[in-house]
Design an enzyme around this catalytic site. Structure first.
Site, PDB file in Angstrom:
ATOM      1  N   ASP A 114     -47.552  34.132 -18.006  1.00 39.08           N
ATOM      2  CA  ASP A 114     -47.411  33.422 -16.729  1.00 39.08           C
ATOM      3  C   ASP A 114     -46.628  32.129 -16.919  1.00 39.08           C
ATOM      4  OD1 ASP A 114     -47.728  33.299 -13.988  1.00 39.08           O
ATOM      5  OD2 ASP A 114     -49.679  32.292 -14.075  1.00 39.08           O
ATOM      6  N   LYS A 158     -44.105  29.520 -16.015  1.00 35.96           N
ATOM      7  CA  LYS A 158     -43.481  29.051 -14.774  1.00 35.96           C
ATOM      8  C   LYS A 158     -43.578  27.535 -14.750  1.00 35.96           C
ATOM      9  CE  LYS A 158     -47.782  29.917 -12.181  1.00 35.96           C
ATOM     10  NZ  LYS A 158     -48.370  30.661 -11.032  1.00 35.96           N
ATOM     11  N   ASN A 171     -46.881  25.626 -14.956  1.00 37.96           N
ATOM     12  CA  ASN A 171     -47.638  25.670 -16.207  1.00 37.96           C
ATOM     13  C   ASN A 171     -46.952  24.923 -17.345  1.00 37.96           C
ATOM     14  OD1 ASN A 171     -49.640  27.151 -14.989  1.00 37.96           O
ATOM     15  ND2 ASN A 171     -48.798  29.134 -15.600  1.00 37.96           N
TER      16      ASN A 171
END
Length: 252
Positions: free
Chosen positions: A48, A50, A53
């Protein structure tokens, strides 16, 4: 337990500045690549990657292009590589704008999916938008598999070729995280002093009568003719549409 990072996240900075100067964008992504290299060496796929983050440490010294040191966080949906599977996977977990094509096609996540996502982040930092975003999440997932991106004007060919390699549909064609970080740092001298790119924002339109979403403006369909992207449409007139393509979702 986690270290305290005194700063903000990359999404907040991107929302404020729209796009970053290439030198700063590349320096930030190189830091994230180092973080991925450590995770992959430990047998962990983040799944994840992105801007939300990526944390920016604003207490430390400034790096190339005035960038802050970047740290990768939120391993909440991370997966151990080569973990024996007792049941067949029947769902996709991730954020649509950054999902690698092989995940969309149901293959197990390997380290290369993080490289694809990080290359998408770099594209977004340079352009101000993701290469396949816009519209219904299902349409975004389809574009990852079927569309290719056109070059961003104004960046060195070496940087564009690196982006293309890491956005390759074939996972084996992408660089490893350690290679990506090293290659990006090699490009920093040629990016010094370069201003943010002057890139046209993708147009947004209403869906057509069948409700089909068109590919984003940066994508090239099989016909070879670029088309304009269609954005999300609010269900309530006058409301601001939520961008679910930036949320971590589970698709069954």
């Amino acid at each position: 337990m986690m270290d305290l990072v005194r700063g903000t996240d990359l999404r907040t900075r991107l929302d404020r500045e729209r796009r970053l100067a290439p030198e700063a964008a590349v320096a930030i992504v190189a830091d994230v690549a180092d973080g991925l290299a450590a995770a992959h060496a430990a047998g962990v796929v983040h799944r994840d990657v992105k801007p939300e983050n990526v944390l920016l440490d604003m207490q430390g010294p400034l790096g190339p292009g005035g960038s802050h040191r970047a740290l990768l966080t939120d391993f909440g949906v991370a997966k151990l590589i080569d973990t024996p599977r007792r049941t067949r996977a029947t769902k996709i977990i991730g954020t649509p704008d950054y999902l690698a094509p092989e995940i969309v096609e149901g293959l197990p996540p390997r380290a290369s999916v993080d490289i694809y996502a990080l290359a998408t982040v770099l594209y977004e930092l340079l352009a101000g938008f993701t290469p396949f975003g816009g519209g219904h999440p299902g349409a975004v997932l389809r574009r990852h598999v079927t569309e290719t991106v056109v070059p961003l004007p104004g960046i060195p060919d070496e940087l564009w070729q690196l982006l293309v390699q890491c956005l390759a549909k074939a996972p084996a064609s992408r660089l490893r995280a350690s290679e990506l970080g090293a290659r990006l740092r090699e490009l920093l001298p040629m990016l010094e002093g370069m201003p943010p790119l002057d890139v046209d924002e993708p147009d947004t339109e209403q869906p057509d009568e069948e409700g089909e979403d068109l590919p984003p403006s940066g994508a090239v369909p099989a016909s070879g003719q670029p088309v304009r992207r269609r954005g999300a449409v609010p269900l309530v007139p006058g409301a601001k549409p939520a961008d679910s393509n930036r949320d971590t979702l589970t698709f069954y």
